[in-house]
Write an enzyme that holds these catalytic residues in place. Structure first.
Site, PDB file in Angstrom:
ATOM      1  CD  GLU A   1      -2.965  -0.838   2.391  1.00 17.06           C
ATOM      2  OE1 GLU A   1      -3.758  -1.761   2.548  1.00 17.06           O
ATOM      3  OE2 GLU A   1      -2.803   0.077   3.222  1.00 17.06           O
TER       4      GLU A   1
ATOM      5  CD  GLU B   1      -4.056   8.018   7.764  1.00 13.39           C
ATOM      6  OE1 GLU B   1      -3.683   7.067   8.487  1.00 13.39           O
ATOM      7  OE2 GLU B   1      -4.688   7.863   6.705  1.00 13.39           O
TER       8      GLU B   1
END
Ligand SMILES: Cc1ncc(COP(=O)(O)O)c(C=O)c1O
Lengths: 276, 404
Positions: free
Chosen positions: A51, A62
């Protein structure tokens, strides 16, 4: 739609009787060239799937590690176009490892859905994960990606009930990414007891392999998840290796790949030890 | 002017879209929460006891209705249309923000939530949130950009007095958008017990519509008051734009009245020709941030730029989606005022009217003379005096080179 590389990878993992290891790294972290070196080293170090995060200024889902990685990527000048160039450079030397881009919608909107889908396909990208694009909003992007034969990989979470799982599964392919904790990346640890039944539900709803991520920090936890999931994703611990190496003045490439090796080994050994 | 005939305007649609704007661009973890919130809000809207309870608190706790005041000396100063102030600076806590907080806190309690989080820029929304949390005995956590904590220290102290925890946010440039990112991270982490009380008419559906509805009390009162005083509707309504909540609150009840000009004033910072402004509608382009599609300040790569304004309540790089739609429709007009113009208007209003305005409505004040001239003598222009300037006196003194 072709999900050839992703499907082939999960088929061979199944044949080997083990889960895959998915390594998340950030484009341009800490520089474009070092990020490329990391990408090129990942398959040999034990990453079955990659990824590649593309930086966004406001990564709302995040935690601090990936926020900082995105800032380093942006500082290195990595735009979405730059990320696609990086992907292509990786693909030139690796025909088999599935490569998934992961990030937020606005850079893609700015690039244009069709142009992005076309250029991603041309760069050898197999799938895209867009964190802030739930199924309700995903049709325009899915149309563009379908036309270019790139998968839109969907996220399922602890808050997804059966009705949502059905919606999530509706226009997806390749695999489903199960976010194992309610929270941002790199903070809480996944609880493997709750992961197993969740993976089963997602598998059943989607008919696809399930990769589990968001709370995997140690080889022990990676091995635990590997016993119940089709793949295990680690990201925050890898980008934190970049940060630590920069701090220590050592090589980020070596540090990231060593950590990938340790986590990958744990994933690979997980089910073997169990059947011994 | 785009002709909008009565009863045509019913936005947003069921998906929360205002034309191409709005929507629900949130992480999958938050989708069930956003859907649940929408259901709960729809239920409250249909429940007369909810409205009655809200009205009661607005009357006796917030202090509504706020007066509609003819600013005679300012009117004389410009020698043009009558200038009226809708005096939401007289609300409890000193700004319009509490109209929305009161509505959302009653909703949060009906949903059984015990922990309230909020983002704040100028600190007015943080103070209003901390206030209603204190009033109803709920835990309150406020995210505030570290730069804003510096700029708006009186409000930080106020929030703490009210029992809130204020968390300075250092990511980005440490202003409002960063505080909003951090609040969303908290929300996604504490999905069980936490209610996110957004302070402006932006974010994922239903926030833009819900915040607008709660702030529309401003426009509804204005309408009644103007009809009572002048037996006509105003010729123009003028408001400052940060995320757009005080402006949409004033505008919304007049959207179907084609004769009422709706004018929003964005923050031009150091000038619209440079990078240091916060005028998303005039200097940005459509994109997706914080749960909605709208006009954003962004670079060619779709990275969000940091807005700049002298006013901590205006330096948000986005704008509520309904304003994006009203702009495209041509139903509302958008202009801008610079830091320097706002500072000058701040002083003029203080001296002529005995009202020290917040820096946010000072931006609207900076354009009010020219608008009064466009409307002409005998006409009526309403300016939303959405906040008082107490919180800004230290910052203004610093800009004027005065040591306090
Ligand atoms: C007094 C005042 N006016 C205006 C604003 C800007 O917000 P909005 O555009 O949502 O009214 C703020 C925000 O903090 C404020 O405190």
């Amino acid at each position: 739609m072709t999900t050839a590389r992703i499907d082939a990878r999960f088929a061979s993992l199944k044949a080997e009787g083990r889960a895959g290891f998915v390594a998340y790294v950030m484009a341009g972290d800490p520089t474009r060239d070092q990020a490329l070196e990391i990408l090129r080293g990942l398959p040999a170090a034990g990453a079955d799937i990659i990824e590649l995060g593309f930086p966004f200024s406001d990564p709302m889902a995040e935690g601090p590690p990936i926020q900082r990685a995105a800032l380093r990527g942006l500082k290195a000048g990595l735009t979405l176009k730059g990320t696609l160039d990086l992907a292509r450079a990786f693909r030139d030397g690796d025909a088999d490892t599935p490569l998934i881009l992961m990030g937020y919608l606005n850079p893609i909107e700015s690039y244009g859905h069709e142009a992005f889908a076309r250029d991603a396909a041309a760069a050898g990208v197999d799938g895209v994960i867009v964190v802030d694009c739930p199924p309700e909003e995903a049709d325009p992007l899915t149309d563009a990606l379908d036309a270019a034969e790139v998968s839109l990989i969907r996220l399922a979470t602890p808050t997804s009930d059966d009705a949502r799982l059905e919606l999530i599964a509706r226009r997806t392919s390749g695999f489903v990414y199960y976010v194992s904790v309610a929270g941002v990346t790199g903070v809480k640890e996944a609880q493997s007891a709750s992961v197993a039944p969740a993976v089963e539900r997602v598998r059943k709803a989607s008919g696809l392999p399930v990769a589990v991520g968001f709370g995997v920090k140690t080889p022990e936890r990676a091995a635990e998840i590997a016993r119940v999931a089709d793949a295990v994703v680690a990201g925050s611990v890898l980008v934190d290796e970049v940060a630590a190496a920069l701090e220590a003045g050592t090589s980020p490439v070596t540090a990231v790949l060593a950590r990938v090796q340790a986590l990958g080994d744990a994933v690979r050994g997980a089910r073997v030890t169990e059947t011994v | 002017m785009n002709a909008i005939i009565p009863n045509q305007y019913a936005m947003p649609d069921v998906e929360g879209r205002f034309g191409p704007y709005g929507g629900r661009f949130v992480a999958e973890t938050l989708m069930p929460l956003v859907l649940e919130l929408n259901q709960a809000y729809e239920a409250c809207k249909a429940d007369p006891t909810f409205q009655a309870e809200l009205d009661d608190y607005l009357t006796h706790y917030v202090g509504r209705p706020s007066p509609l005041y003819l600013a005679q000396r300012l009117t004389d100063h410009y020698e043009a249309a009558n200038i009226w102030f809708k005096r939401d600076e007289l609300n409890h806590t000193g700004a319009h923000k509490i109209n929305n907080c009161m509505g959302q806190i009653l909703l949060a309690m009906r949903m059984g939530k015990k922990r309230i989080i909020a983002e704040t820029g100028a600190g007015q929304h943080g103070v209003a949130t901390a206030t209603v949390c204190a009033r109803f005995g709920l835990q309150c956590v406020v995210y505030m950009g570290a730069a804003d904590v510096q700029r708006q220290s009186p409000n930080v102290f106020r929030m703490k007095l009210l029992g809130a925890e204020v968390i300075p946010v250092t990511s980005g440039r440490g202003t409002l958008k960063d505080a909003m990112n951090e609040a969303m991270r908290d929300w996604v982490t504490n999905v069980e017990d936490t209610y996110y009380l957004i302070g402006t008419a932006a974010g994922p559906h239903p926030y833009p519509a819900m915040v607008r509805d709660f702030q529309s009390v401003i426009g509804r009162e204005t309408r009644v008051q103007m009809l009572a005083r002048r037996e006509k509707l105003p010729d123009a309504c003028v408001a400052a734009i940060g995320g757009g909540s005080n402006a949409i609150g004033l505008f919304h009840p007049f959207i179907e009245d084609a004769g009422v000009r709706l004018i929003g004033i964005e923050a031009a910072g150091r000038g619209l020709d440079g990078p240091d402004h916060a005028a998303s509608l005039q200097g940005g382009r459509p994109g997706v941030l914080h749960g909605n599609r709208t006009y954003l300040l962004q670079d060619d790569d779709g990275q969000i730029l940091e807005g700049h304004s002298i006013s901590a309540g205006l330096d948000y790089p986005g704008i509520g989606p309904e304003h994006a739609w009203l702009k495209d429709l041509g139903r509302a007009e958008y202009r801008a005022a610079t830091d320097a113009e706002a500072l000058e208007a701040f002083q003029l209003c203080s001296k002529l009217e005995g009202i020290i305005p917040a820096l946010e409505p000072s931006h609207a004040l900076a354009r009010i003379g020219e608008i009064a001239h466009e409307v002409g003598k005998g006409g009526d222009v309403v300016l939303n005096m959405c906040g008082r300037g107490d919180k800004d006196i230290f910052a203004v003194a610093q800009h004027l080179g005065v040591e306090l």
